[in-house]
Design an enzyme around this catalytic site. Structure first.
Site, PDB file in Angstrom:
ATOM      1  N   GLU A  40     -11.452  -1.371  -3.379  1.00  0.00           N
ATOM      2  CA  GLU A  40     -10.841  -0.683  -2.248  1.00  0.00           C
ATOM      3  C   GLU A  40      -9.404   0.046  -2.832  1.00  0.00           C
ATOM      4  O   GLU A  40      -9.211   0.326  -4.023  1.00  0.00           O
ATOM      5  CB  GLU A  40      -9.902  -1.842  -1.442  1.00  0.00           C
ATOM      6  CG  GLU A  40      -9.038  -2.788  -1.978  1.00  0.00           C
ATOM      7  CD  GLU A  40      -8.747  -3.977  -0.864  1.00  0.00           C
ATOM      8  OE1 GLU A  40      -9.279  -4.122   0.195  1.00  0.00           O
ATOM      9  OE2 GLU A  40      -7.619  -4.543  -1.250  1.00  0.00           O
TER      10      GLU A  40
ATOM     11  N   ASP B 293       0.610  -1.131  -0.114  1.00  0.00           N
ATOM     12  CA  ASP B 293      -0.049  -0.044  -0.080  1.00  0.00           C
ATOM     13  C   ASP B 293       0.993   1.161   0.192  1.00  0.00           C
ATOM     14  O   ASP B 293       0.845   2.217   1.050  1.00  0.00           O
ATOM     15  CB  ASP B 293      -0.990  -0.107   1.162  1.00  0.00           C
ATOM     16  CG  ASP B 293      -1.558  -1.125   1.380  1.00  0.00           C
ATOM     17  OD1 ASP B 293      -2.006  -1.900   0.562  1.00  0.00           O
ATOM     18  OD2 ASP B 293      -2.040  -1.734   2.574  1.00  0.00           O
TER      19      ASP B 293
END
Length: 353
Positions: free
Chosen positions: A225, A51
């Site tokens: 997401e 991420d």
């Protein structure tokens, strides 16, 4: 003394040889070649970094990624040298409580003259308790100063599972975009809500996207997401990750709206029917996703920063490493991210580095 004819000949030969011999010259040192700065780099930038997020201010890049245990901030003048950048833990969670475990997907934003870190955390039951939280720092350099806990970031009157917050600014408004769930469902959808301040949501939330296309439905639970915003040529692109991270088919999708549209109007957004960035199995890039964007220091290049696994079947863990590569725009204004560049391929450094 009289010399014989043969002796005289030898004498003249020796004299000639001595006359032809070059006099010794002073030693000359070889030219010194100044060290050169490498003009290329290779992926991955770090051995681990799920991420990944980067933002730039005043010629400095600030980088973060999921550590799971704290919030760590890297500071560097060259993204291509992230591996040697200085890092600092800027926040350690409390020993217990609703934001004490599973620290995910931090993003650093400079808003209204202050720094804010938006992150995901929970009480320790992993997915079930995850919520959004925010920290604030008024110092010019976010690696210094004091980070103040501004608490949970939630739609008023709702306490629902939420992860992966990012910021959208459009038409003079500021919005929070994230991945969340409905009551009683584990499916992850993309939502948007208006911000009244950088640390306060004013409801309601609006659902912008849900997993529905075949390429979004790999793995369980079904997910949309990691939303990220890209604005170019009068359009706003919402780039997101879909299919579960446990699969190699985790990939990037895209929603598009006009830059003058009301982003709270779900009908203003259109979903691309196919993914815009997928795995490169030959190049050791499996499950590429949860990206961010930055512009090179010379202002001439657009770059995508993302994570991927080096081998098949490695799923959602720390083997996901940060990689970056430049991208361009097509004639219709949409981004063309190409394919994940193979590990170890030499790429030119971002302009200005």
């Amino acid at each position: 003394m009289l010399l014989s004819r043969s002796s005289l000949l030898i004498f003249w030969l020796l004299l000639s040889a001595a006359g032809c011999k070059k006099a010794a010259e002073p030693a000359v040192n070889p030219p010194v070649t100044p060290p050169t700065t490498a003009i290329t780099f290779t992926n991955p930038l770090l051995s681990s970094g799920p991420d990944p997020w980067v933002t730039q201010k005043d010629g400095i890049y600030y980088y973060m990624h999921t550590t799971g245990r704290n919030l760590t901030l890297w500071k560097t003048a060259r993204m291509s040298e992230l591996g040697s950048a200085v890092s600092k833990v800027i926040w350690t969670p409390p020993a217990t409580g609703p934001n004490s475990r599973d620290i995910w997907a931090p993003e650093l934003h400079f808003l209204d003259g202050k720094w804010y870190v938006y992150y995901t955390a929970g009480p320790g039951n992993c997915c079930g308790g995850q919520r959004l939280w925010v920290l604030e720092n008024a110092n010019a350099d976010p690696t210094t100063g004091t980070w103040t806990d501004k608490g949970q970031l939630a739609v008023p009157g709702q306490d629902l599972w939420a992860i992966d917050a990012t910021i959208l600014e459009q038409n003079g408004g500021r919005y929070l975009v994230w991945s969340g769930q409905e009551v009683g469902s584990e499916q992850q959808n993309l939502y948007i809500a208006r911000l009244s301040t950088p640390s306060s949501v004013t409801g309601p939330r609006v659902r912008l996207s849900q997993p529905q296309l075949a390429w979004e439905l790999n793995g369980t639970p079904k997910v949309n997401e990691g939303p990220e915003i890209l604005q170019h040529g009068g359009k706003t692109f919402l780039i997101y990750s879909a299919s579960h991270c446990s699969t190699d088919d985790y990939a990037l999708g895209m929603l598009t709206a006009s830059s003058t549209a009301d982003p709270m109007d779900a009908a203003a957004w259109s979903k691309s029917p196919t993914p815009v960035f997928v795995k490169n199995t030959a190049g050791n890039a499996f499950g590429p996703g949860h990206n961010s964007f930055f512009t090179s220091k010379d202002g001439q290049q657009s770059w995508i920063l993302y994570h991927a696994n080096p081998l098949t079947g490695q799923g959602c863990g720390d083997l996901r490493s940060p990689r970056m590569q430049p991208f361009t725009y097509r004639a219709d204004g949409t981004p063309d991210f190409g394919s994940p560049v193979a590990v170890g391929t030499a790429l030119p450094r971002p302009g200005g580095e």
